[in-house]
Scaffold this active site. Structure first.
Site, PDB file in Angstrom:
ATOM      1  N   ILE A 289     -98.427 -58.622  23.321  1.00  0.00           N
ATOM      2  CA  ILE A 289     -99.115 -58.535  24.603  1.00  0.00           C
ATOM      3  C   ILE A 289     -98.629 -57.261  25.295  1.00  0.00           C
ATOM      4  O   ILE A 289     -97.559 -56.741  24.977  1.00  0.00           O
ATOM      5  CB  ILE A 289     -98.879 -59.774  25.508  1.00  0.00           C
ATOM      6  CG1 ILE A 289     -97.388 -59.988  25.803  1.00  0.00           C
ATOM      7  CG2 ILE A 289     -99.469 -61.024  24.878  1.00  0.00           C
ATOM      8  CD1 ILE A 289     -97.139 -61.137  26.778  1.00  0.00           C
ATOM      9  N   ASP A 290     -99.427 -56.764  26.229  1.00  0.00           N
ATOM     10  CA  ASP A 290     -99.098 -55.511  26.895  1.00  0.00           C
ATOM     11  C   ASP A 290     -97.758 -55.594  27.621  1.00  0.00           C
ATOM     12  O   ASP A 290     -97.343 -56.666  28.070  1.00  0.00           O
ATOM     13  CB  ASP A 290    -100.184 -55.139  27.910  1.00  0.00           C
ATOM     14  CG  ASP A 290    -101.511 -54.810  27.244  1.00  0.00           C
ATOM     15  OD1 ASP A 290    -101.502 -54.510  26.040  1.00  0.00           O
ATOM     16  OD2 ASP A 290    -102.543 -54.865  27.941  1.00  0.00           O
ATOM     17  N   ARG A 291     -97.130 -54.457  27.779  1.00  0.00           N
ATOM     18  CA  ARG A 291     -95.824 -54.382  28.445  1.00  0.00           C
ATOM     19  C   ARG A 291     -95.861 -54.990  29.846  1.00  0.00           C
ATOM     20  O   ARG A 291     -94.958 -55.726  30.242  1.00  0.00           O
ATOM     21  CB  ARG A 291     -95.379 -52.921  28.523  1.00  0.00           C
ATOM     22  CG  ARG A 291     -94.045 -52.722  29.230  1.00  0.00           C
ATOM     23  CD  ARG A 291     -93.683 -51.255  29.336  1.00  0.00           C
ATOM     24  NE  ARG A 291     -92.401 -51.074  29.994  1.00  0.00           N
ATOM     25  CZ  ARG A 291     -91.865 -49.894  30.247  1.00  0.00           C
ATOM     26  NH1 ARG A 291     -92.493 -48.789  29.886  1.00  0.00           N
ATOM     27  NH2 ARG A 291     -90.689 -49.808  30.843  1.00  0.00           N
TER      28      ARG A 291
ATOM     29  N   ARG B  26    -108.465 -56.750  30.727  1.00  0.00           N
ATOM     30  CA  ARG B  26    -108.394 -55.747  31.798  1.00  0.00           C
ATOM     31  C   ARG B  26    -109.677 -54.932  31.894  1.00  0.00           C
ATOM     32  O   ARG B  26    -110.162 -54.642  32.996  1.00  0.00           O
ATOM     33  CB  ARG B  26    -107.183 -54.842  31.566  1.00  0.00           C
ATOM     34  CG  ARG B  26    -105.854 -55.579  31.633  1.00  0.00           C
ATOM     35  CD  ARG B  26    -104.711 -54.789  31.005  1.00  0.00           C
ATOM     36  NE  ARG B  26    -104.441 -53.553  31.731  1.00  0.00           N
ATOM     37  CZ  ARG B  26    -103.524 -52.659  31.345  1.00  0.00           C
ATOM     38  NH1 ARG B  26    -102.822 -52.880  30.228  1.00  0.00           N
ATOM     39  NH2 ARG B  26    -103.322 -51.566  32.050  1.00  0.00           N
TER      40      ARG B  26
ATOM     41  N   THR C 282     -98.029 -57.122  31.077  1.00  0.00           N
ATOM     42  CA  THR C 282     -98.518 -58.499  31.093  1.00  0.00           C
ATOM     43  C   THR C 282     -97.342 -59.437  30.870  1.00  0.00           C
ATOM     44  O   THR C 282     -96.522 -59.208  29.988  1.00  0.00           O
ATOM     45  CB  THR C 282     -99.569 -58.717  29.986  1.00  0.00           C
ATOM     46  OG1 THR C 282    -100.655 -57.809  30.183  1.00  0.00           O
ATOM     47  CG2 THR C 282    -100.100 -60.138  30.010  1.00  0.00           C
TER      48      THR C 282
END
EC number: 5.4.99.24
Length: 315
Positions: free
Chosen positions: A145-147, A244, A149
Protein backbone atom coordinates in the site's frame (compact mmCIF):
# COMPACT_ATOMS: atom_id res chain seq x y z
CA UNK A 1 34.48 2.91 10.59
CA UNK A 2 32.09 0.34 12.05
CA UNK A 3 31.86 -3.33 11.11
CA UNK A 4 29.00 -5.71 10.54
CA UNK A 5 30.07 -9.32 11.09
CA UNK A 6 28.10 -12.50 10.48
CA UNK A 7 28.96 -16.08 11.42
CA UNK A 8 29.04 -19.10 9.13
CA UNK A 9 25.60 -20.71 8.84
CA UNK A 10 24.42 -24.13 7.69
CA UNK A 11 20.74 -24.00 6.81
CA UNK A 12 18.50 -26.98 6.05
CA UNK A 13 15.91 -26.05 3.42
CA UNK A 14 12.36 -27.16 4.18
CA UNK A 15 9.16 -27.00 2.11
CA UNK A 16 8.46 -23.40 3.13
CA UNK A 17 11.88 -22.24 1.92
CA UNK A 18 11.88 -24.27 -1.28
CA UNK A 19 11.19 -22.65 -4.63
CA UNK A 20 12.97 -19.34 -4.09
CA UNK A 21 16.16 -18.25 -5.81
CA UNK A 22 19.35 -18.55 -3.80
CA UNK A 23 20.16 -14.84 -4.23
CA UNK A 24 16.80 -13.79 -2.79
CA UNK A 25 17.20 -16.31 0.03
CA UNK A 26 20.64 -14.91 0.92
CA UNK A 27 19.42 -11.31 0.85
CA UNK A 28 16.80 -12.30 3.41
CA UNK A 29 19.30 -14.19 5.57
CA UNK A 30 21.94 -11.43 5.42
CA UNK A 31 19.51 -8.61 6.15
CA UNK A 32 22.01 -5.81 6.77
CA UNK A 33 24.55 -6.84 4.14
CA UNK A 34 24.69 -4.87 0.85
CA UNK A 35 23.28 -6.61 -2.21
CA UNK A 36 26.64 -6.29 -3.97
CA UNK A 37 28.28 -8.39 -1.25
CA UNK A 38 25.63 -11.10 -1.59
CA UNK A 39 26.32 -11.43 -5.31
CA UNK A 40 30.08 -11.32 -4.74
CA UNK A 41 30.08 -14.29 -2.36
CA UNK A 42 27.89 -16.18 -4.84
CA UNK A 43 30.20 -15.33 -7.73
CA UNK A 44 33.29 -16.41 -5.79
CA UNK A 45 31.72 -19.73 -4.85
CA UNK A 46 31.76 -19.03 -1.11
CA UNK A 47 28.10 -20.02 -0.91
CA UNK A 48 27.60 -23.77 -1.23
CA UNK A 49 24.45 -25.84 -1.69
CA UNK A 50 24.99 -29.50 -0.87
CA UNK A 51 28.75 -28.70 -0.91
CA UNK A 52 28.58 -27.43 -4.50
CA UNK A 53 28.85 -23.98 -6.06
CA UNK A 54 25.62 -22.53 -7.43
CA UNK A 55 24.62 -19.59 -9.59
CA UNK A 56 22.41 -16.73 -8.40
CA UNK A 57 19.37 -18.07 -10.26
CA UNK A 58 19.52 -21.52 -8.60
CA UNK A 59 16.15 -22.39 -7.04
CA UNK A 60 16.28 -24.06 -3.66
CA UNK A 61 14.76 -27.49 -3.16
CA UNK A 62 13.51 -29.13 0.02
CA UNK A 63 16.36 -31.10 1.58
CA UNK A 64 19.11 -28.79 0.32
CA UNK A 65 21.78 -27.75 2.82
CA UNK A 66 23.04 -24.21 2.28
CA UNK A 67 26.38 -23.00 3.63
CA UNK A 68 26.34 -19.23 4.14
CA UNK A 69 29.91 -17.99 4.67
CA UNK A 70 30.93 -15.49 7.35
CA UNK A 71 30.73 -11.93 6.05
CA UNK A 72 32.41 -8.75 7.29
CA UNK A 73 31.34 -5.37 5.95
CA UNK A 74 32.70 -1.97 6.92
CA UNK A 75 30.16 0.82 7.42
CA UNK A 76 31.14 4.47 7.55
CA UNK A 77 30.04 6.28 10.68
CA UNK A 78 28.05 8.84 8.70
CA UNK A 79 26.20 6.16 6.73
CA UNK A 80 22.65 5.30 7.78
CA UNK A 81 22.58 2.58 10.39
CA UNK A 82 20.85 -0.68 9.50
CA UNK A 83 17.34 -1.20 10.90
CA UNK A 84 18.62 -3.43 13.71
CA UNK A 85 20.40 -0.42 15.24
CA UNK A 86 17.26 1.74 15.04
CA UNK A 87 14.97 -0.39 17.17
CA UNK A 88 13.91 2.59 19.26
CA UNK A 89 12.47 4.15 16.11
CA UNK A 90 10.74 1.08 14.77
CA UNK A 91 9.66 -0.70 17.97
CA UNK A 92 6.33 1.13 17.79
CA UNK A 93 5.41 -1.15 14.88
CA UNK A 94 5.16 -4.00 17.40
CA UNK A 95 2.10 -2.23 18.82
CA UNK A 96 0.61 -1.92 15.32
CA UNK A 97 0.25 -5.68 14.82
CA UNK A 98 -3.49 -6.47 14.77
CA UNK A 99 -3.24 -10.20 14.02
CA UNK A 100 -0.52 -12.85 14.11
CA UNK A 101 -0.23 -16.62 13.97
CA UNK A 102 2.35 -19.13 12.72
CA UNK A 103 1.58 -18.36 9.08
CA UNK A 104 1.00 -14.64 8.75
CA UNK A 105 1.16 -11.27 10.43
CA UNK A 106 -1.15 -8.31 9.81
CA UNK A 107 0.04 -4.79 10.49
CA UNK A 108 -2.02 -1.63 10.92
CA UNK A 109 0.64 0.40 9.11
CA UNK A 110 1.00 4.03 10.18
CA UNK A 111 0.73 6.76 7.55
CA UNK A 112 4.16 7.95 6.42
CA UNK A 113 5.80 4.53 6.74
CA UNK A 114 6.88 2.95 3.45
CA UNK A 115 6.20 -0.76 3.10
CA UNK A 116 9.82 -1.38 2.07
CA UNK A 117 13.09 0.51 1.71
CA UNK A 118 14.11 2.18 -1.53
CA UNK A 119 13.74 5.51 -3.35
CA UNK A 120 15.98 7.20 -0.80
CA UNK A 121 14.41 5.39 2.16
CA UNK A 122 16.81 3.18 4.07
CA UNK A 123 14.16 0.93 5.57
CA UNK A 124 10.43 0.44 5.59
CA UNK A 125 7.85 -1.63 7.43
CA UNK A 126 9.17 -5.01 6.26
CA UNK A 127 12.78 -4.18 7.16
CA UNK A 128 11.64 -2.89 10.54
CA UNK A 129 9.67 -6.07 11.23
CA UNK A 130 12.69 -8.19 10.31
CA UNK A 131 14.82 -6.14 12.69
CA UNK A 132 12.24 -6.58 15.45
CA UNK A 133 12.00 -10.32 14.76
CA UNK A 134 15.61 -11.37 14.01
CA UNK A 135 14.73 -14.99 14.80
CA UNK A 136 12.07 -15.11 12.08
CA UNK A 137 13.17 -17.39 9.24
CA UNK A 138 10.79 -15.84 6.72
CA UNK A 139 8.97 -12.50 6.55
CA UNK A 140 7.78 -11.23 3.17
CA UNK A 141 5.21 -8.69 2.00
CA UNK A 142 2.10 -10.23 0.48
CA UNK A 143 1.03 -6.95 -1.13
CA UNK A 144 1.76 -3.22 -0.91
CA UNK A 145 0.00 0.00 0.00
CA UNK A 146 1.16 3.57 -0.56
CA UNK A 147 3.52 5.16 1.95
CA UNK A 148 0.98 7.80 3.04
CA UNK A 149 -1.92 5.33 3.23
CA UNK A 150 -2.45 3.78 6.64
CA UNK A 151 -4.00 0.46 7.51
CA UNK A 152 -3.89 -3.23 6.77
CA UNK A 153 -0.68 -4.76 5.43
CA UNK A 154 -0.29 -8.54 5.14
CA UNK A 155 3.07 -10.18 5.83
CA UNK A 156 3.65 -13.90 5.25
CA UNK A 157 5.70 -15.87 7.78
CA UNK A 158 6.02 -18.94 5.55
CA UNK A 159 6.66 -19.26 1.83
CA UNK A 160 3.64 -21.56 1.50
CA UNK A 161 1.48 -18.83 3.05
CA UNK A 162 2.95 -16.23 0.69
CA UNK A 163 2.11 -18.34 -2.36
CA UNK A 164 -1.41 -19.05 -1.10
CA UNK A 165 -2.21 -15.43 -0.28
CA UNK A 166 -0.70 -13.97 -3.45
CA UNK A 167 -2.75 -16.44 -5.49
CA UNK A 168 -5.89 -15.05 -3.83
CA UNK A 169 -4.84 -11.51 -4.75
CA UNK A 170 -4.22 -12.58 -8.37
CA UNK A 171 -7.60 -14.30 -8.54
CA UNK A 172 -9.25 -11.19 -7.02
CA UNK A 173 -10.91 -13.17 -4.22
CA UNK A 174 -9.47 -10.92 -1.50
CA UNK A 175 -11.91 -8.21 -0.40
CA UNK A 176 -10.36 -4.92 0.75
CA UNK A 177 -12.21 -1.92 2.11
CA UNK A 178 -10.74 1.55 2.57
CA UNK A 179 -12.03 4.64 4.36
CA UNK A 180 -11.49 7.90 2.47
CA UNK A 181 -12.54 11.43 3.37
CA UNK A 182 -13.35 13.17 0.09
CA UNK A 183 -14.19 16.73 -0.88
CA UNK A 184 -17.84 17.72 -1.23
CA UNK A 185 -20.92 15.52 -1.30
CA UNK A 186 -20.45 12.18 -3.01
CA UNK A 187 -23.41 11.20 -5.20
CA UNK A 188 -25.19 8.25 -3.59
CA UNK A 189 -25.98 6.94 -7.08
CA UNK A 190 -22.27 6.66 -7.88
CA UNK A 191 -21.57 3.17 -6.60
CA UNK A 192 -19.01 2.01 -9.17
CA UNK A 193 -16.26 3.89 -11.01
CA UNK A 194 -14.96 2.18 -14.14
CA UNK A 195 -12.17 4.31 -15.58
CA UNK A 196 -8.94 3.03 -17.20
CA UNK A 197 -5.73 4.25 -15.58
CA UNK A 198 -2.41 5.05 -17.24
CA UNK A 199 0.78 5.64 -15.25
CA UNK A 200 3.40 8.14 -16.43
CA UNK A 201 6.66 6.23 -16.02
CA UNK A 202 8.65 9.47 -15.75
CA UNK A 203 6.88 11.17 -12.83
CA UNK A 204 4.69 8.24 -11.63
CA UNK A 205 1.54 10.35 -11.93
CA UNK A 206 -1.54 8.27 -12.78
CA UNK A 207 -4.36 9.64 -14.93
CA UNK A 208 -7.63 8.37 -16.37
CA UNK A 209 -6.82 7.57 -19.98
CA UNK A 210 -8.63 5.45 -22.60
CA UNK A 211 -5.30 3.75 -23.34
CA UNK A 212 -4.84 2.79 -19.70
CA UNK A 213 -5.48 -0.48 -17.87
CA UNK A 214 -9.07 -1.38 -16.93
CA UNK A 215 -9.71 -0.19 -13.37
CA UNK A 216 -12.78 -0.56 -11.17
CA UNK A 217 -13.54 0.78 -7.69
CA UNK A 218 -16.79 0.35 -5.75
CA UNK A 219 -17.96 3.10 -3.41
CA UNK A 220 -20.42 3.42 -0.54
CA UNK A 221 -21.23 6.51 1.51
CA UNK A 222 -20.52 6.07 5.23
CA UNK A 223 -21.19 9.59 6.49
CA UNK A 224 -21.81 13.09 5.12
CA UNK A 225 -20.43 16.30 6.61
CA UNK A 226 -20.92 19.97 5.75
CA UNK A 227 -18.26 20.02 3.04
CA UNK A 228 -16.98 16.45 2.92
CA UNK A 229 -18.03 12.80 2.68
CA UNK A 230 -16.57 9.74 4.35
CA UNK A 231 -16.76 6.93 1.81
CA UNK A 232 -15.89 3.26 1.81
CA UNK A 233 -13.89 2.33 -1.28
CA UNK A 234 -13.32 -1.23 -2.46
CA UNK A 235 -10.86 -1.66 -5.35
CA UNK A 236 -11.77 -4.55 -7.65
CA UNK A 237 -8.52 -4.09 -9.58
CA UNK A 238 -5.25 -3.13 -7.92
CA UNK A 239 -3.76 -0.28 -9.94
CA UNK A 240 -1.28 2.25 -8.57
CA UNK A 241 -3.07 5.14 -6.80
CA UNK A 242 -6.39 3.72 -8.01
CA UNK A 243 -8.71 5.02 -5.28
CA UNK A 244 -6.96 8.38 -5.19
CA UNK A 245 -7.30 8.92 -8.94
CA UNK A 246 -10.86 7.60 -9.20
CA UNK A 247 -12.09 9.95 -6.47
CA UNK A 248 -10.31 12.88 -8.13
CA UNK A 249 -11.79 11.91 -11.50
CA UNK A 250 -15.27 12.10 -9.99
CA UNK A 251 -14.53 15.58 -8.64
CA UNK A 252 -14.08 14.48 -5.03
CA UNK A 253 -10.34 14.27 -4.24
CA UNK A 254 -9.17 12.80 -0.94
CA UNK A 255 -8.11 15.11 1.89
CA UNK A 256 -4.39 15.87 1.96
CA UNK A 257 -3.53 14.05 -1.24
CA UNK A 258 -0.31 15.76 -2.32
CA UNK A 259 -0.61 14.47 -5.91
CA UNK A 260 -4.28 14.49 -6.73
CA UNK A 261 -5.81 16.65 -4.02
CA UNK A 262 -7.27 20.13 -3.61
CA UNK A 263 -5.43 22.67 -1.42
CA UNK A 264 -8.62 24.49 -0.46
CA UNK A 265 -10.11 21.25 0.82
CA UNK A 266 -6.87 20.50 2.68
CA UNK A 267 -7.11 23.90 4.39
CA UNK A 268 -10.73 23.18 5.34
CA UNK A 269 -9.91 19.80 6.89
CA UNK A 270 -6.82 21.18 8.66
CA UNK A 271 -9.06 23.14 11.03
CA UNK A 272 -10.30 19.80 12.36
CA UNK A 273 -6.78 18.46 12.87
CA UNK A 274 -6.28 16.53 9.63
CA UNK A 275 -2.79 16.92 8.20
CA UNK A 276 -2.22 13.62 6.40
CA UNK A 277 -3.73 11.68 3.51
CA UNK A 278 -7.11 10.50 4.76
CA UNK A 279 -7.01 7.07 3.13
CA UNK A 280 -7.06 4.05 5.43
CA UNK A 281 -7.11 0.33 4.60
CA UNK A 282 -9.69 -0.57 7.23
CA UNK A 283 -10.86 -4.10 6.48
CA UNK A 284 -9.72 -7.21 4.64
CA UNK A 285 -11.35 -10.59 4.03
CA UNK A 286 -9.53 -13.63 2.69
CA UNK A 287 -9.11 -17.38 3.13
CA UNK A 288 -6.53 -18.37 5.73
CA UNK A 289 -3.65 -20.21 4.01
CA UNK A 290 -3.58 -23.04 6.56
CA UNK A 291 -7.09 -23.45 8.00
CA UNK A 292 -8.82 -22.65 4.66
CA UNK A 293 -11.40 -20.70 6.69
CA UNK A 294 -12.50 -17.17 5.83
CA UNK A 295 -10.73 -14.57 7.95
CA UNK A 296 -11.88 -10.97 8.38
CA UNK A 297 -9.59 -8.39 10.01
CA UNK A 298 -10.38 -4.78 10.90
CA UNK A 299 -7.76 -2.08 11.51
CA UNK A 300 -9.05 0.94 13.45
CA UNK A 301 -8.41 4.52 12.36
CA UNK A 302 -5.68 6.44 14.14
CA UNK A 303 -7.07 8.27 17.18
CA UNK A 304 -6.47 11.75 15.77
CA UNK A 305 -8.50 10.91 12.65
CA UNK A 306 -11.38 9.67 14.79
CA UNK A 307 -11.14 12.90 16.79
CA UNK A 308 -11.20 14.91 13.57
CA UNK A 309 -14.39 13.18 12.44
CA UNK A 310 -15.97 13.92 15.82
CA UNK A 311 -15.13 17.62 15.42
CA UNK A 312 -16.58 17.62 11.90
CA UNK A 313 -19.86 16.17 13.22
CA UNK A 314 -20.07 18.97 15.77
CA UNK A 315 -19.25 21.74 13.28
Amino acid sequence: MNEIRTQVQFIDIDEDMAGQRIDNFLRNQLKNIPKSVVYRILRKGEVRVNKKRVKAEYKLEAGDVVRVPPVTVEVKENEPAPPSTKLSKVAELEHCIVYEDDHLLILNKPSGTAVHGGSGLHFGAIEALRALRPQARFLELVHRIDRDTSGILLVAKKRSALRHLQAQFREKTVQKYYYALVMGHWDAECKVVNAPLLKNEVNSIVRVNPNGKPSETRFRILEKFAEATLVQASPVTGRTHQIRVHTQYMGHPIAWDDRYGDRRFDAYTAQFGIERLFLHAANIQFVHPASEKKLEIHAPLEAHLEQALTKMRQA
